[in-house]
Design a protein around this motif. Structure first.
Motif, PDB file in Angstrom:
ATOM      1  N   GLU A 184      18.152  43.379  31.801  1.00  0.00           N
ATOM      2  CA  GLU A 184      17.620  42.614  33.009  1.00  0.00           C
ATOM      3  C   GLU A 184      18.268  41.322  33.066  1.00  0.00           C
ATOM      4  O   GLU A 184      18.411  40.469  32.307  1.00  0.00           O
ATOM      5  CB  GLU A 184      16.240  42.648  33.113  1.00  0.00           C
ATOM      6  N   GLU A 185      19.103  41.143  34.306  1.00  0.00           N
ATOM      7  CA  GLU A 185      19.999  40.314  34.602  1.00  0.00           C
ATOM      8  C   GLU A 185      19.350  38.713  34.239  1.00  0.00           C
ATOM      9  O   GLU A 185      20.044  37.751  33.475  1.00  0.00           O
ATOM     10  CB  GLU A 185      20.532  40.232  36.026  1.00  0.00           C
ATOM     11  N   THR A 186      18.157  38.480  34.691  1.00  0.00           N
ATOM     12  CA  THR A 186      17.706  37.041  34.356  1.00  0.00           C
ATOM     13  C   THR A 186      17.292  36.923  32.888  1.00  0.00           C
ATOM     14  O   THR A 186      17.358  35.705  32.511  1.00  0.00           O
ATOM     15  CB  THR A 186      16.503  36.682  35.341  1.00  0.00           C
ATOM     16  N   GLY A 294      20.219  59.427  35.227  1.00  0.00           N
ATOM     17  CA  GLY A 294      20.795  58.030  35.013  1.00  0.00           C
ATOM     18  C   GLY A 294      20.009  57.401  33.669  1.00  0.00           C
ATOM     19  O   GLY A 294      19.742  56.083  33.645  1.00  0.00           O
ATOM     20  N   GLY A 295      19.776  58.087  32.683  1.00  0.00           N
ATOM     21  CA  GLY A 295      18.886  57.595  31.607  1.00  0.00           C
ATOM     22  C   GLY A 295      17.643  57.771  31.788  1.00  0.00           C
ATOM     23  O   GLY A 295      16.882  58.417  32.578  1.00  0.00           O
ATOM     24  N   SER A 296      16.770  57.554  30.563  1.00  0.00           N
ATOM     25  CA  SER A 296      15.284  57.789  30.566  1.00  0.00           C
ATOM     26  C   SER A 296      14.312  57.029  31.536  1.00  0.00           C
ATOM     27  O   SER A 296      13.553  57.353  31.664  1.00  0.00           O
ATOM     28  CB  SER A 296      14.763  57.766  29.020  1.00  0.00           C
ATOM     29  N   SER A 297      14.819  55.836  32.113  1.00  0.00           N
ATOM     30  CA  SER A 297      14.102  55.259  32.960  1.00  0.00           C
ATOM     31  C   SER A 297      14.331  55.752  34.411  1.00  0.00           C
ATOM     32  O   SER A 297      13.582  55.252  35.322  1.00  0.00           O
ATOM     33  CB  SER A 297      14.637  53.676  32.912  1.00  0.00           C
ATOM     34  N   THR A 298      14.947  56.616  34.511  1.00  0.00           N
ATOM     35  CA  THR A 298      15.299  57.444  35.854  1.00  0.00           C
ATOM     36  C   THR A 298      14.375  58.948  35.776  1.00  0.00           C
ATOM     37  O   THR A 298      14.215  59.510  34.873  1.00  0.00           O
ATOM     38  CB  THR A 298      16.621  57.787  36.077  1.00  0.00           C
ATOM     39  N   GLU A 345       7.677  55.455  23.504  1.00  0.00           N
ATOM     40  CA  GLU A 345       7.733  54.696  22.261  1.00  0.00           C
ATOM     41  C   GLU A 345       8.766  53.825  22.164  1.00  0.00           C
ATOM     42  O   GLU A 345       8.541  52.493  21.923  1.00  0.00           O
ATOM     43  CB  GLU A 345       8.327  55.742  21.016  1.00  0.00           C
ATOM     44  N   PHE A 346      10.019  53.917  22.705  1.00  0.00           N
ATOM     45  CA  PHE A 346      10.966  53.143  22.890  1.00  0.00           C
ATOM     46  C   PHE A 346      10.324  52.221  24.036  1.00  0.00           C
ATOM     47  O   PHE A 346      10.663  50.655  23.702  1.00  0.00           O
ATOM     48  CB  PHE A 346      12.249  53.813  23.703  1.00  0.00           C
ATOM     49  N   TYR A 347      10.042  52.269  25.092  1.00  0.00           N
ATOM     50  CA  TYR A 347       9.589  51.385  26.138  1.00  0.00           C
ATOM     51  C   TYR A 347       8.593  50.166  25.605  1.00  0.00           C
ATOM     52  O   TYR A 347       8.454  49.072  25.702  1.00  0.00           O
ATOM     53  CB  TYR A 347       9.271  51.940  27.515  1.00  0.00           C
ATOM     54  N   LEU A 400      11.528  47.074  33.849  1.00  0.00           N
ATOM     55  CA  LEU A 400      11.130  47.875  32.570  1.00  0.00           C
ATOM     56  C   LEU A 400      10.056  48.752  32.629  1.00  0.00           C
ATOM     57  O   LEU A 400       9.748  49.688  32.295  1.00  0.00           O
ATOM     58  CB  LEU A 400      11.027  47.022  31.463  1.00  0.00           C
ATOM     59  N   GLY A 401       9.064  47.997  33.359  1.00  0.00           N
ATOM     60  CA  GLY A 401       7.549  48.898  33.580  1.00  0.00           C
ATOM     61  C   GLY A 401       7.763  50.026  34.547  1.00  0.00           C
ATOM     62  O   GLY A 401       7.369  51.258  34.045  1.00  0.00           O
ATOM     63  N   ASP A 402       8.652  49.726  35.328  1.00  0.00           N
ATOM     64  CA  ASP A 402       8.833  50.944  36.425  1.00  0.00           C
ATOM     65  C   ASP A 402       9.532  52.057  35.730  1.00  0.00           C
ATOM     66  O   ASP A 402       9.304  53.140  35.786  1.00  0.00           O
ATOM     67  CB  ASP A 402       9.748  50.392  37.590  1.00  0.00           C
ATOM     68  N   GLY A 403      10.577  51.565  34.705  1.00  0.00           N
ATOM     69  CA  GLY A 403      11.249  52.692  33.975  1.00  0.00           C
ATOM     70  C   GLY A 403      10.480  53.286  33.004  1.00  0.00           C
ATOM     71  O   GLY A 403      10.730  54.550  32.768  1.00  0.00           O
TER      72      GLY A 403
END
Length: 443
Positions: A184-186, A294-298, A345-347, A400-403
């Motif tokens: 996350e950019e910030t 697009g990865g597990s967050s999609t 588990e990852f998140y 991260l929460g959304d993903g």
């Protein structure tokens, strides 16, 4: 405006040097037209470069898909005298999304395309300092990019008065500590400044208050590596690939149950059916069950989505996101609740803990999923998970929460019965072998 003609998907642009012997070496890179785009860029004005990238339609390849030229134009350029804040370019190479593996091969095989893109971008936004933030576990690309930076300094492409243009630029390659949140950019900016990687409240946005509270552009590796090709070929040429709103080439990372996993460059909007043809189809001929675009967050897709155009609009229109084009494929032997549990588990592990919805929500989601996978859940747990997801989505401090909720909500949407089937199998007396399996102990 008519849809651009899509050329042969196997004509490489971003990956054209990958198979060349020692392509990572600056001498070979120069022989293969390397740094010719930089000379062309330095002969023009910075604002002309910004307009060129705007006209090309290049969108961020890190997942969000924000128009790159527009992002560059947000950097305030008015004050350049004494006391004015410096401008910075930060390259996000913290590739941590499960299934994503497009930036590391780029840095390994063709690091100078990234460096050339950094110099052109820095010149366009009038930045004299650039930081390349690489995931700490990626030791080989870290060493290769650092070596490439040293070579660029030795050849006069970095440092003072680059190629006699009067433009100065220094590049620092920074190794992260392996936190997924720093993608996350910030959070990445906080990490660069020496603090714990946690997302910042926005606004202010990095364009006005980024690294060291100064105007900063944060771009992904693939985005920056696309810039020399645009400068070399022009915006109209770039738009001949892909689709009208999502032009250009893209690196798709195919992994999982596919015959030939790997990186496949193709125009934006290519479908999974076409990518599977390039990759030799599903491994062992076992049919596709579900996949991530697009990865597990999609949100996941199913076999019914084989012909969805994999660009920003196509993926969104079908209920998911293009993300980092980490295409993970799972055949019919895989349990959806089990896969969702592993992602959760990852998140849960990677949540920075700054906000309550993500910190607490991922913990409780994992508890429920582990119960269900071990046949100890109830049908009510499915609705409980959806309720928790609803309290995380849009309420966490960063994406991260959304993903984290995406695989759960989409998994229940398409495979709800699989979750319910696990709930019906609750043994009244556990066999010793089952107890050993549940507790992780040996029988």
């Amino acid at each position: 405006m008519t849809e651009p003609i899509t050329p042969d998907p196997i004509v490489p642009v971003l990956t054209k040097r990958w198979q060349s012997p020692r392509a990572w070496d600056i001498d070979v890179y120069e022989q293969l037209e390397g740094y010719t785009a930089l000379r062309h860029a330095l002969s023009g004005l910075p604002d002309q470069l910004i307009e060129l990238v705007k006209a090309s339609g290049l969108r961020g390849r890190g997942g969000a898909g924000f128009p790159t030229g527009m992002k560059w134009s947000f950097i305030p350029q008015g004050s350049t005298g004494p006391g004015a804040k410096p401008k910075y370019l930060v390259v996000n190479a913290d590739e941590g999304e499960p299934g994503t593996c497009k930036d590391i091969p780029t840095m390994m095989a063709d690091p100078h395309s990234l460096i050339e893109g950094c110099i052109i971008t820095s010149y366009a936004i009038r930045a004299n300092f650039c930081a390349i933030y690489i995931r700490g576990e990626a030791l080989h690309p870290l060493r290769r990019v650092r070596y490439a930076v040293e070579q660029a300094y030795a050849k006069g492409y970095l440092g003072r008065d680059i190629l006699g243009s009067g433009f100065d630029l220094d590049i620092v390659v920074h190794a992260g500590a392996g936190a997924y949140i720093c993608g996350e950019e910030t959070a990445l900016l906080d990490s660069l400044e020496g603090r714990r990687g946690q997302p910042r409240l926005k606004p202010p946005f990095p364009a006005t208050a980024g690294l060291y509270a100064s105007p900063t552009v944060v771009n992904n590796v693939e985005t920056i590596a696309s810039v020399p090709a645009i400068v070399q070929g022009g915006s109209s040429w770039f738009r001949t690939m892909g689709r009208e709103k999502s032009p250009g080439p893209k690196i798709y990372s195919l992994s999982g149950h596919v015959t030939r996993p790997g990186q496949y460059e193709a125009p934006m909007g290519t479908t999974l059916r076409q990518l599977l043809e390039l990759a030799g189809g599903m491994k062992d001929g076992i049919p596709l069950k579900f996949w991530t675009p697009g990865g597990s967050s999609t949100p996941m897709f199913t076999a019914e989505h084989l012909d969805i155009p994999l660009d920003f609009e196509g993926a969104a229109g079908a209920g998911s996101m293009l993300g980092t084009t980490a295409v993970q494929l799972f055949n019919e032997t895989v349990s959806v609740p089990w896969a969702v549990m592993k992602w959760t588990e990852f998140y849960k592990h990677e949540s920075c803990g700054k906000c309550t919805p993500c910190r607490e929500g991922t913990y409780w989601l994992l508890q429920i999923l582990e119960r269900m996978v071990h046949h100890e859940g109830t049908p009510a747990d499915v609705d409980t998970m959806l309720d928790i997801c609803d309290n995380i989505l849009g309420r966490s401090f960063c994406a991260l929460g959304d993903g984290a909720v995406s695989p759960i909500t989409s998994g229940i949407k398409y495979f709800r019965q699989e979750f319910l089937d696990l709930c019906t199998e609750q043994p009244s007396v556990a066999h010793p072998d089952q107890l050993a399996e549940l507790t992780g102990a040996s029988a």
